[in-house]
Motif scaffolding. Structure first.
Motif, PDB file in Angstrom:
ATOM      1  N   PRO A   4     -22.001  22.535   0.597  1.00  0.00           N
ATOM      2  CA  PRO A   4     -21.534  21.456  -0.361  1.00  0.00           C
ATOM      3  C   PRO A   4     -20.060  21.447  -0.861  1.00  0.00           C
ATOM      4  O   PRO A   4     -19.629  22.456  -0.821  1.00  0.00           O
ATOM      5  CB  PRO A   4     -22.435  21.700  -1.891  1.00  0.00           C
ATOM      6  CG  PRO A   4     -22.567  23.238  -1.558  1.00  0.00           C
ATOM      7  CD  PRO A   4     -22.789  23.668  -0.214  1.00  0.00           C
ATOM      8  N   GLU A  25     -20.690  17.546  -5.618  1.00  0.00           N
ATOM      9  CA  GLU A  25     -22.018  17.512  -5.934  1.00  0.00           C
ATOM     10  C   GLU A  25     -22.301  16.002  -6.258  1.00  0.00           C
ATOM     11  O   GLU A  25     -21.523  15.544  -7.303  1.00  0.00           O
ATOM     12  CB  GLU A  25     -22.618  18.342  -7.177  1.00  0.00           C
ATOM     13  CG  GLU A  25     -22.977  19.711  -6.714  1.00  0.00           C
ATOM     14  CD  GLU A  25     -24.074  20.020  -5.748  1.00  0.00           C
ATOM     15  OE1 GLU A  25     -24.619  19.232  -5.546  1.00  0.00           O
ATOM     16  OE2 GLU A  25     -23.803  20.966  -4.941  1.00  0.00           O
ATOM     17  N   SER A  77     -24.714  12.858  -8.065  1.00  0.00           N
ATOM     18  CA  SER A  77     -25.494  12.548  -9.259  1.00  0.00           C
ATOM     19  C   SER A  77     -26.629  11.615  -8.943  1.00  0.00           C
ATOM     20  O   SER A  77     -27.609  11.269  -9.882  1.00  0.00           O
ATOM     21  CB  SER A  77     -24.672  12.028 -10.428  1.00  0.00           C
ATOM     22  OG  SER A  77     -23.921  10.798 -10.062  1.00  0.00           O
ATOM     23  N   GLY A 118     -22.466  12.385  -3.406  1.00  0.00           N
ATOM     24  CA  GLY A 118     -21.928  13.553  -2.875  1.00  0.00           C
ATOM     25  C   GLY A 118     -21.140  13.643  -1.594  1.00  0.00           C
ATOM     26  O   GLY A 118     -21.045  12.588  -0.822  1.00  0.00           O
TER      27      GLY A 118
END
Length: 225
Positions: free
Chosen positions: A122, A125, A127, A183
């Motif tokens: 990742p 991040e 949402s 993301g």
């Protein structure tokens, strides 16, 4: 792919050769872009400097009307054989380089290695929602080999890509489902879940691929009446 390569070179033998200069006008930039296209087609040969000079000589001779010192038709089959041999050699070299690269990637912060061999890292991040395999996704992405050579980029095209997630390589189908909309992530894709022993286009056989992907949006599967 090899037929395209030969077709481009045959087309360009009629283009006059000028002294090298930085492209300034749109026309000059167009010719420069033709050169970059040829370079991508030639990348399969993994050319040494002396070999590149031979290609330049052949192109210059044909473009300026000089009688070729080699019969092109007699060497068409040899071009195909050489391309196949160099492509396989390049794949073997990349496969050897990949192990160290993959081992290091698996130790990066937040990295997750799945049972398929995919390494998910990742970068930002999101949402929004996680996509399902049956969803259509909208993404920006950049794809490279483990040596950093770029083979595809939606950023360079200036347009995000949209496609059903279950109609791309397994690495993408698996990895993008681990993302949330908004993301960004890096996917390290071993050949078994990418393009395998055959490769694809400028991607050589047995190549481990690296993708940086921004998941811009998830378009949910439409129900059928």
């Amino acid at each position: 792919m090899h037929r395209i390569f030969i077709s481009i070179l045959v087309t360009l033998i009629a283009v006059p050769v000028f002294a090298a200069e930085e492209p300034k006008t749109d026309e000059q930039k167009t010719f420069y872009a033709i050169g970059t296209i040829i370079a991508r087609q030639l990348s399969v040969f993994d050319l040494a400097p002396a070999e590149l000079e031979m290609i330049k000589q052949g192109l210059t001779d044909a473009a300026t009307g000089k009688k070729p010192v080699v019969d092109e038709a007699a060497y068409t089959a040899k071009i195909q054989e050489l391309a196949a041999a160099r492509r396989n050699a390049q794949g073997e070299k990349l496969a050897a380089e990949a192990k160290q690269f993959v081992d290091a990637a698996a130790k990066e912060k937040g990295a997750v290695k799945t049972t398929s061999g995919l390494i998910y890292i990742p970068l930002k991040e999101g949402s929004g929602a996680n996509p399902k395999a049956t969803d259509k996704v909208k993404v920006n992405y950049r794809g490279t080999l483990v040596n950093g050579q770029e083979f595809d980029s939606s950023y360079k095209r200036g347009t995000p890509a949209e496609f059903p997630l279950n109609q791309v390589i397994p690495c993408w189908t698996q990895g993008v489902q681990m993302m949330k909309a908004g993301g960004k992530a890096k996917l390290i894709c071993p050949p078994e879940i990418a393009y395998g022993k055959s490769g694809s286009g400028s991607i050589p056989p047995n190549a481990t691929l690296v993708f940086e992907i921004e998941l811009l949006d998830v378009v949910k599967e439409q129900s059928h009446k």
